[in-house]
Design an enzyme around this catalytic site. Structure first.
Site, PDB file in Angstrom:
ATOM      1  CG  ASP A  27       7.278  -7.275  -3.632  1.00  0.00           C
ATOM      2  OD1 ASP A  27       6.823  -7.906  -3.247  1.00  0.00           O
ATOM      3  OD2 ASP A  27       6.989  -6.183  -3.610  1.00  0.00           O
ATOM      4  CG  ASP A  83       0.991  -5.836  -4.583  1.00  0.00           C
ATOM      5  OD1 ASP A  83      -0.243  -5.345  -4.437  1.00  0.00           O
ATOM      6  OD2 ASP A  83       1.275  -6.844  -4.704  1.00  0.00           O
ATOM      7  CG  ASP A 113       8.015  -2.187  -3.505  1.00  0.00           C
ATOM      8  OD1 ASP A 113       7.284  -1.330  -3.242  1.00  0.00           O
ATOM      9  OD2 ASP A 113       7.764  -3.395  -3.341  1.00  0.00           O
TER      10      ASP A 113
END
Length: 223
Positions: free
Chosen positions: A15, A17, A174
């Site tokens: 991922d 960000d 996250d």
């Protein structure tokens, strides 16, 4: 966490960000700029950081509060995106140890790429700011396909492009949607617990294979 045998990966997908790049401050400052145009109070770093991976709409909901639907949200979203695009890397940088981790993957000839829900017009500009991304084998954005995470198709798309087996691929993210997508793609999933992991469901219940606290743990696992 799920019990699963760990094998050295053919490739690793990340991922963006909250996993590779700490974009929270630039996103939060953009939110505060929009709020300033409405003469509304700014939002603190502590408040906006956990929401940073929820996109422009998620941040606007935070700043506007319970009555957010009474505002011209699409107009404000446009203002948000324009300002963010023009200030996209003012405060953004890799999380500590992440650039070194990517270099280690390069040295070990382990392919890696990016699968994010960020729209391509932002992803493409942001990644050009950091030379490390020239080694990324593919960058899949939230609008590259007609679906996005938690749908697993963006992960399958990345693997097909990289010519690697999803079952021999790791996915690091996250957000719960990252782990859901990775699990649905039969990948080995890692929670980047240094990121913006706040969710109603505790990370221990996300059904990830591993929870890691810093990027260097990936290096240790591979070694």
């Amino acid at each position: 966490m799920r019990a699963k045998t760990l094998t050295k990966p053919q490739g690793i997908l990340f991922d963006l960000d909250g996993t590779l790049l700490d974009t929270a401050k630039d996103l939060g400052e953009t939110l505060n700029y929009v709020l300033s145009t409405l003469d509304m109070p700014s939002v603190s770093y502590e408040q906006y950081r956990p929401v940073a991976s929820h996109g422009a709409l998620g941040l606007l909901k935070l700043g506007l509060g319970e009555n957010w639907q009474s505002y011209e949200v699409e107009k404000l979203r446009g203002i948000f995106l324009d300002y963010y695009l023009n200030n996209i890397s003012t405060h953004t940088d890799f999380f500590a140890g992440m650039a070194e981790t990517l270099e280690m993957l390069n040295q070990q000839n382990i392919l890696w790429g990016v699968v994010t829900n960020k729209p391509a017009f932002l992803t493409d500009v942001l990644l050009t700011k950091y030379p490390e991304f020239k080694h990324s084998k593919i960058n899949v954005s939230g609008d590259t396909l007609t679906v996005r995470k938690p749908d697993p198709e963006p992960l399958f798309h990345a693997c097909k492009h990289m010519q690697i087996d999803p079952q021999q691929t790791w996915y690091v993210g996250d957000a719960l949607r990252d782990i859901e997508a990775g699990n649905r793609a039969c990948m080995q999933t890692f929670i980047a617990n240094w990121g913006y992991t706040q969710d109603e469901l505790p990370v221990e219940e996300w059904q990830a294979d591993f929870i890691i606290e810093q990027p260097s743990e990936l290096v240790s696992i591979i070694k």
